[in-house]
Design an enzyme around this catalytic site. Structure first.
Site, PDB file in Angstrom:
ATOM      1  CB  SER A   1      -0.901   0.017   1.238  1.00 34.19           C
ATOM      2  OG  SER A   1      -0.119  -0.030   2.417  1.00 34.19           O
ATOM      3  CB  CYS A   2       4.478   1.919  -0.046  1.00 39.11           C
ATOM      4  SG  CYS A   2       5.079   1.201  -1.585  1.00 39.11           S
TER       5      CYS A   2
END
Length: 273
Positions: free
Chosen positions: A114-115
């Protein structure tokens, strides 16, 4: 120290109806890793081998590269409602001359799904941080040895046998001898514990070794293996696309779907005889 398993009541439903009985669950507790008193990361882990976990985490984040880079690792005071130390905060003092990490409380700045960074940015970040490239490692491992590794790993998963709820990682020699096996609710933590153990033993870079994980091969796990100089990473399940890209770029051998006598060789197939 924290408990590895926790007993809880459960209602089991089967052909013979319902019955109540106690069940063993894999323990999951937060571990806050501090460096020089400053919070760096919080991870949910199975208690045990926390110092190894911290060593492995700092190694694979590029903070340290040798066991001598850490001066002291100690638990901070933290008590539960009964006044007992929770052993859930670990402070690391780096050796003189080792620069502290310049990041906040965020696990794996570049590698979480999810970065929000693109694949190229993630690959570039690992390329810049890696100290030990496995590309030139001449190690060879046979198909027969690889095929037998999952059984060896499972035999050494003591907590999994009672809970069925833990991932495992194991480090092996090319002839299939297990050097170390660690379990954890998080596959990344299991790998950190293995690599932290190796760092403490003075074995990093891990030339001529095979790292086996009991799940899928994510980008994060390939990154960790690359940071420790592991030439061969095997997984019992599938790799992700970015994991394959990174393994190829780092010159690693990536094995997926290692089940019985079958396996997929995604990169570095010349190392597998």
């Amino acid at each position: 120290m924290g408990r590895v398993t926790v007993r809880r009541p459960v209602v089991r439903v089967g052909p013979d109806g319902r019955r109540s009985r106690p069940d063993a669950l894999a323990a999951e507790e937060p571990l806050e890793i501090r460096v020089g008193g400053r919070a760096l990361a919080v991870t949910m882990r199975t208690p045990g081998h926390d110092v190894e976990l911290a060593h492995g985490f700092l190694l694979t984040e590029g903070v340290i590269g040798d066991r001598a880079d850490i001066a002291v690792a100690r638990y901070c005071d933290g008590v539960d409602d009964q006044g007992r130390n929770t052993y859930n905060v670990l402070d690391i003092a780096l050796a003189d001359g080792v620069p502290p990490p310049d990041v906040g409380v965020e696990r794996n700045f570049y590698t979480t799904s999810s970065c929000g960074v693109c694949g190229k940015a993630a690959l570039d970040a690992v390329r810049l941080k890696t100290r030990y490239s496995p590309a030139a490692d001449p190690v060879r491992v046979s198909v027969d040895v690889l095929a037998g590794l999952p059984d060896v790993l499972r035999e050494k998963q003591k907590v999994f046998g009672s809970t069925g709820g833990l991932h495992a990682a194991g480090l092996f020699t090319p002839d299939g001898r297990a050097l170390v096996v660690r379990e954890d609710v998080g596959r990344h933590n299991a790998v950190d514990k293995v690599l932290g153990w190796a760092l403490q033993q003075g074995l990093v870079p891990l030339a001529g070794t095979v790292l086996l994980v009991s799940g899928r091969a994510s980008f994060e796990l390939v990154q960790k293996a690359a940071m420790a100089g592991v030439p061969v990473l095997a997984a019992v399940s599938a790799p992700s696309s970015l994991a394959v890209e990174l393994a190829d770029e780092q010159g690693m051998t990536l094995v997926g779907f290692l089940r019985g006598e079958t396996m997929n060789l995604y990169t570095g197939d010349t190392r597998v005889e």
